[in-house]
Design a protein around this motif. Structure first.
Motif, PDB file in Angstrom:
ATOM      1  N   GLU A   1       0.814  -1.219   0.000  1.00 35.53           N
ATOM      2  CA  GLU A   1       0.000   0.000   0.000  1.00 35.53           C
ATOM      3  C   GLU A   1       0.846   1.267   0.000  1.00 35.53           C
ATOM      4  OE1 GLU A   1      -3.299   0.342   2.633  1.00 35.53           O
ATOM      5  OE2 GLU A   1      -4.500  -1.051   1.434  1.00 35.53           O
ATOM      6  N   PRO A   2       1.848   1.407   0.885  1.00 33.32           N
ATOM      7  CA  PRO A   2       2.642   2.639   0.816  1.00 33.32           C
ATOM      8  C   PRO A   2       3.400   2.786  -0.500  1.00 33.32           C
ATOM      9  CG  PRO A   2       3.579   1.086   2.408  1.00 33.32           C
ATOM     10  CD  PRO A   2       2.228   0.577   2.038  1.00 33.32           C
ATOM     11  N   TYR A   3       3.869   1.678  -1.053  1.00 32.46           N
ATOM     12  CA  TYR A   3       4.592   1.730  -2.335  1.00 32.46           C
ATOM     13  C   TYR A   3       3.664   2.195  -3.455  1.00 32.46           C
ATOM     14  CZ  TYR A   3       7.149  -0.146  -6.425  1.00 32.46           C
ATOM     15  OH  TYR A   3       7.771  -0.305  -7.636  1.00 32.46           O
ATOM     16  N   SER A   4       2.474   1.606  -3.528  1.00 32.37           N
ATOM     17  CA  SER A   4       1.546   1.925  -4.608  1.00 32.37           C
ATOM     18  C   SER A   4       0.910   3.295  -4.413  1.00 32.37           C
ATOM     19  CB  SER A   4       0.451   0.856  -4.685  1.00 32.37           C
ATOM     20  OG  SER A   4       1.015  -0.425  -4.878  1.00 32.37           O
ATOM     21  N   ALA A   5       0.481   3.594  -3.195  1.00 34.73           N
ATOM     22  CA  ALA A   5      -0.199   4.858  -2.945  1.00 34.73           C
ATOM     23  C   ALA A   5       0.753   6.042  -3.057  1.00 34.73           C
ATOM     24  CB  ALA A   5      -0.858   4.834  -1.571  1.00 34.73           C
ATOM     25  N   ALA A   6       1.985   5.891  -2.560  1.00 32.78           N
ATOM     26  CA  ALA A   6       2.947   6.991  -2.667  1.00 32.78           C
ATOM     27  C   ALA A   6       3.272   7.282  -4.123  1.00 32.78           C
ATOM     28  CB  ALA A   6       4.219   6.658  -1.888  1.00 32.78           C
ATOM     29  N   LEU A   7       3.347   6.231  -4.950  1.00 30.10           N
ATOM     30  CA  LEU A   7       3.569   6.451  -6.380  1.00 30.10           C
ATOM     31  C   LEU A   7       2.460   7.323  -6.951  1.00 30.10           C
ATOM     32  CD1 LEU A   7       4.636   5.963  -9.264  1.00 30.10           C
ATOM     33  CD2 LEU A   7       3.330   3.823  -9.272  1.00 30.10           C
ATOM     34  N   HIS A   8       1.211   7.018  -6.614  1.00 32.46           N
ATOM     35  CA  HIS A   8       0.111   7.779  -7.195  1.00 32.46           C
ATOM     36  C   HIS A   8       0.027   9.188  -6.620  1.00 32.46           C
ATOM     37  CE1 HIS A   8      -0.837   3.822  -8.753  1.00 32.46           C
ATOM     38  NE2 HIS A   8      -1.565   4.445  -9.652  1.00 32.46           N
ATOM     39  N   CYS A   9       0.446   9.370  -5.374  1.00 31.91           N
ATOM     40  CA  CYS A   9       0.581  10.732  -4.858  1.00 31.91           C
ATOM     41  C   CYS A   9       1.615  11.512  -5.674  1.00 31.91           C
ATOM     42  CB  CYS A   9       1.000  10.707  -3.390  1.00 31.91           C
ATOM     43  SG  CYS A   9      -0.289  10.188  -2.238  1.00 31.91           S
ATOM     44  N   LYS A  10       2.734  10.871  -5.953  1.00 33.21           N
ATOM     45  CA  LYS A  10       3.794  11.513  -6.737  1.00 33.21           C
ATOM     46  C   LYS A  10       3.291  11.857  -8.141  1.00 33.21           C
ATOM     47  CE  LYS A  10       8.449  10.630  -8.616  1.00 33.21           C
ATOM     48  NZ  LYS A  10       8.947  12.002  -8.356  1.00 33.21           N
ATOM     49  N   LEU A  11       2.553  10.947  -8.755  1.00 34.78           N
ATOM     50  CA  LEU A  11       2.035  11.195 -10.101  1.00 34.78           C
ATOM     51  C   LEU A  11       1.073  12.378 -10.122  1.00 34.78           C
ATOM     52  CD1 LEU A  11       1.320   7.532 -11.284  1.00 34.78           C
ATOM     53  CD2 LEU A  11       3.190   9.011 -12.041  1.00 34.78           C
ATOM     54  N   LEU A  12       0.292  12.513  -9.058  1.00 35.71           N
ATOM     55  CA  LEU A  12      -0.664  13.615  -9.001  1.00 35.71           C
ATOM     56  C   LEU A  12       0.002  14.930  -8.608  1.00 35.71           C
ATOM     57  CD1 LEU A  12      -3.779  11.982  -7.306  1.00 35.71           C
ATOM     58  CD2 LEU A  12      -3.376  12.389  -9.729  1.00 35.71           C
ATOM     59  N   GLY A  13       1.157  14.853  -7.943  1.00 28.84           N
ATOM     60  CA  GLY A  13       1.814  16.073  -7.487  1.00 28.84           C
ATOM     61  C   GLY A  13       1.348  16.517  -6.123  1.00 28.84           C
ATOM     62  N   ILE A  14       0.964  15.555  -5.266  1.00 23.45           N
ATOM     63  CA  ILE A  14       0.558  15.857  -3.893  1.00 23.45           C
ATOM     64  C   ILE A  14       1.545  15.200  -2.942  1.00 23.45           C
ATOM     65  CG2 ILE A  14      -1.874  16.115  -4.505  1.00 23.45           C
ATOM     66  CD1 ILE A  14      -2.380  13.298  -3.551  1.00 23.45           C
ATOM     67  N   PRO A  15       1.598  15.612  -1.683  1.00 22.60           N
ATOM     68  CA  PRO A  15       2.597  15.048  -0.759  1.00 22.60           C
ATOM     69  C   PRO A  15       2.450  13.533  -0.622  1.00 22.60           C
ATOM     70  CG  PRO A  15       1.605  17.023   0.174  1.00 22.60           C
ATOM     71  CD  PRO A  15       0.814  16.696  -1.047  1.00 22.60           C
ATOM     72  N   THR A  16       3.546  12.816  -0.767  1.00 32.55           N
ATOM     73  CA  THR A  16       3.477  11.355  -0.657  1.00 32.55           C
ATOM     74  C   THR A  16       3.094  10.916   0.749  1.00 32.55           C
ATOM     75  OG1 THR A  16       5.874  11.282  -0.269  1.00 32.55           O
ATOM     76  CG2 THR A  16       5.119  10.947  -2.531  1.00 32.55           C
ATOM     77  N   ASP A  17       3.340  11.766   1.744  1.00 29.38           N
ATOM     78  CA  ASP A  17       2.956  11.413   3.118  1.00 29.38           C
ATOM     79  C   ASP A  17       1.448  11.386   3.309  1.00 29.38           C
ATOM     80  OD1 ASP A  17       5.582  11.159   3.835  1.00 29.38           O
ATOM     81  OD2 ASP A  17       5.732  13.126   4.810  1.00 29.38           O
ATOM     82  N   ASP A  18       0.685  11.893   2.343  1.00 29.51           N
ATOM     83  CA  ASP A  18      -0.770  11.914   2.458  1.00 29.51           C
ATOM     84  C   ASP A  18      -1.413  10.617   1.965  1.00 29.51           C
ATOM     85  OD1 ASP A  18      -0.515  14.434   3.429  1.00 29.51           O
ATOM     86  OD2 ASP A  18      -1.466  15.463   1.748  1.00 29.51           O
ATOM     87  N   TRP A  19      -0.612   9.624   1.630  1.00 34.28           N
ATOM     88  CA  TRP A  19      -1.156   8.410   1.030  1.00 34.28           C
ATOM     89  C   TRP A  19      -2.167   7.713   1.942  1.00 34.28           C
ATOM     90  CZ3 TRP A  19      -0.904   3.456   2.974  1.00 34.28           C
ATOM     91  CH2 TRP A  19       0.041   3.202   3.973  1.00 34.28           C
ATOM     92  N   ARG A  20      -1.891   7.695   3.230  1.00 29.55           N
ATOM     93  CA  ARG A  20      -2.739   6.911   4.125  1.00 29.55           C
ATOM     94  C   ARG A  20      -4.152   7.499   4.238  1.00 29.55           C
ATOM     95  NH1 ARG A  20      -1.304   2.926   7.554  1.00 29.55           N
ATOM     96  NH2 ARG A  20       0.904   3.473   7.440  1.00 29.55           N
ATOM     97  N   ARG A  21      -4.271   8.815   4.300  1.00 36.70           N
ATOM     98  CA  ARG A  21      -5.598   9.409   4.418  1.00 36.70           C
ATOM     99  C   ARG A  21      -6.423   9.164   3.154  1.00 36.70           C
ATOM    100  NH1 ARG A  21      -7.382  15.241   3.999  1.00 36.70           N
ATOM    101  NH2 ARG A  21      -8.988  14.034   2.929  1.00 36.70           N
ATOM    102  N   LEU A  22      -5.764   9.162   1.992  1.00 36.74           N
ATOM    103  CA  LEU A  22      -6.494   8.903   0.756  1.00 36.74           C
ATOM    104  C   LEU A  22      -6.867   7.432   0.628  1.00 36.74           C
ATOM    105  CD1 LEU A  22      -4.449  11.206  -1.625  1.00 36.74           C
ATOM    106  CD2 LEU A  22      -6.832  11.533  -0.917  1.00 36.74           C
ATOM    107  N   MET A  23      -5.987   6.534   1.052  1.00 38.02           N
ATOM    108  CA  MET A  23      -6.321   5.111   1.000  1.00 38.02           C
ATOM    109  C   MET A  23      -7.461   4.772   1.954  1.00 38.02           C
ATOM    110  SD  MET A  23      -4.595   3.566  -1.346  1.00 38.02           S
ATOM    111  CE  MET A  23      -4.466   1.793  -1.042  1.00 38.02           C
TER     112      MET A  23
END
Length: 400
Positions: A142-164
């Motif tokens: 989850e952190p690997y996949s979600a952080a990638l998509h945060c990076k693709l969108l241009g949002i902080p990768t640390d925000d992955w957990r709240r979006l997941m």
């Protein structure tokens, strides 16, 4: 549920993702177009052979966006706004396709492969530091996949957990709407609008491209903040959960057959073929792909009538021995692998190349760093999430 000449099937099929449901082969062999009853109590046609599945997915008389229309038979209740179902249509009609496709292309970002590799090893370092047993869903996929998509969108990768956490609600499959679904969607939509309008405005990723497009006279009058945020949020949801779920399924397959991981260590050049084969056999698509018939269409021996719902059973198609000899075998040497894991036709997944790159880097890092990786408990004890759009283990405990 079915006519007297047919065997009755309960749908959706088994939620276990480590064993092909026995009904998949039986349906394909005996009733490749079978009448089933969905979660909402509606009738639908379940298509399970490769040939007929491909026909439905490629025929534009079978529509995805119209499955969200009011009054039509449903696979399950909508937990996201109807317009989100046609996300790619929204992208194309608003002139956003180039921005989205550039974002989803691993070739467009020359540094992406290096970032993915560093991120995979960083997460593995964390697992090793904490010691075995480790938990791969929360600790890696989850952190690997979600952080990638945060990076693709241009949002902080640390925000992955709240979006997941929002996906945990948005992708529930329920027979009826429920109170939390709408506020869940609009909470995350507001987050995307806020990021789009941050000061300074975004310059990276998809939101950066959207910010630039808003200044273009050719596009500015066609797009609203809500539309741009909807596209971004939809891409995060579909992408992060799909890539994470596939990695979990691929890891389960590899740890159950250690010789496969050993071969990837010895022959890293075959990783592309290996990922395609793992895509073919993975059972992460939990409830089939829905389409609504826009006209009367002959599908095999059944005349599907206009307005009827058709469900494409991907695990039936991808295990069809007419196309994949010995389909139950994971064979990294298949010379032809036209699987339907990414769909087909106009809704073929636009992120297929990115998905492959993401998986290749992650799996290669795991087999190299953790060569003795195995489940920390019997596979039968994995708890598979009920009522979710993906077959997903709640946890994946491992030792190495």
């Amino acid at each position: 549920m079915t006519t007297s000449a047919q065997r009755e099937f309960t749908f959706p099929l088994s939620r276990r993702g480590d064993v092909l449901p026995e009904e998949a082969n039986l349906l394909r062999e005996k009733q490749p177009v079978a009448k089933v009853r969905t979660l909402t109590g509606d009738d639908a046609w379940l298509v399970s052979s490769y040939e007929l599945a491909k026909q439905v997915l490629e025929d534009e008389r079978f529509s995805l966006k119209d499955t969200a229309n009011p009054g039509v038979p449903r696979q399950y209740a909508l937990t996201i706004p109807p317009e989100v179902v046609n996300n790619m249509g929204n992208i194309n009609s608003a002139g956003l396709r180039n921005a989205v496709m550039k974002t989803l292309s691993p070739r467009a970002d020359k540094e992406l492969g290096g970032w993915l590799e560093a991120e995979a090893h960083r997460l593995i370092d964390g697992l090793v530091e904490q010691g075995a047993p480790g938990e791969l869903r929360d600790g890696f996929t989850e952190p690997y996949s979600a952080a990638l998509h945060c990076k693709l969108l241009g949002i902080p990768t640390d925000d992955w957990r709240r979006l997941m956490s929002g996906i945990d609600i948005a992708f529930i499959t329920s027979p009826a709407t429920f109170e939390g679904s709408a506020p869940n969607w609009y909470k995350d939509l507001a987050y995307m609008v806020e990021k789009l309008n941050s000061d300074p405005e975004p310059t990276e990723g998809l939101l950066g491209r959207f910010a630039e497009l808003r200044r273009s006279p050719d596009v500015s009058d066609q797009v609203s903040d809500d539309l741009l945020a909807t596209v971004a949020l939809s891409l995060f949801g579909a992408g992060a959960v799909s890539t994470s779920a596939f990695l979990l399924h691929a890891i389960i397959a590899l740890v159950q057959q250690p010789e496969l991981g050993e071969r990837l260590r010895q022959e890293p050049a075959i990783i592309g073929r290996a990922v395609d084969e793992l895509l073919r056999v993975n059972l992460s698509i939990g409830d089939a792909l829905p389409r609504l018939a826009l006209a009367d269409v002959q599908v095999g021996e059944v005349l599907v009538k206009e307005g009827e719902l058709v469900l494409v059973l991907i695990e039936g198609a991808n295990y069809d021995p007419e196309v994949f000899p010995h389909p139950e075998k994971i064979d990294f040497d298949r010379t032809s692998n036209p699987h339907l894991a990414f769909g087909a036709g106009q809704h073929f997944c636009p992120a297929s190349a990115l998905g492959r790159t993401h998986a290749e880097i992650a799996l290669q890092a795991l087999v190299e760093r953790l060569p003795a990786l195995r489940l920390a408990l019997p596979v039968e004890q994995l708890a598979w999430r009920p009522g979710f759009i993906k077959r997903l283990p709640e946890r994946l405990p491992v030792i190495w």
